[in-house]
Design a protein around this motif. Sequence first.
Motif, short mmCIF file in Angstrom:
data_model
loop_
_atom_site.label_atom_id
_atom_site.label_comp_id
_atom_site.label_asym_id
_atom_site.label_seq_id
_atom_site.Cartn_x
_atom_site.Cartn_y
_atom_site.Cartn_z
N ASN A 13 41.11 29.60 41.24
CA ASN A 13 40.81 29.65 39.81
C ASN A 13 41.67 28.67 39.02
OD1 ASN A 13 39.01 31.67 40.32
ND2 ASN A 13 40.37 33.33 39.71
N GLU A 25 35.66 33.20 37.56
CA GLU A 25 35.20 34.09 38.64
C GLU A 25 33.68 34.23 38.61
OE1 GLU A 25 36.53 35.74 41.22
OE2 GLU A 25 38.47 34.80 40.86
N LYS A 33 40.12 33.33 33.29
CA LYS A 33 39.97 33.66 34.71
C LYS A 33 38.63 34.34 34.98
CE LYS A 33 42.31 36.14 38.40
NZ LYS A 33 43.44 37.00 38.76
#
Length: 95
Positions: free
Chosen positions: A80, A62, A58
């Motif tokens: 995501n 990001e 993740k």
Amino acid sequence: MDEDDHTISNGDEEEFEGKRKRKPPQKGCKRQKFTEVETEEIKTYFNEYLKSGICPRKQQVEDAKQKSRKKTGQIWKRSNDKIIKKISAMNHKKK
């Protein structure tokens, strides 16, 4: 015990005689395909992951989304999990 304790009152009978209301059908979400621009952008930002055949976490997604937003890219608009799923599909397709 009295017989009156086990009987249904007239008020309760009226509730059960009416028809049940159906819930309206839920509207499904529209599938949005990745565009060529988004696919190329994924290839540039996640080239290492595509070569090694693993999926990013993740935090890496990001970071790439922030870079994309600064450079007026397209993938920052996606969630995501969708990006990770796309990379996974690209890895499986390669095999």
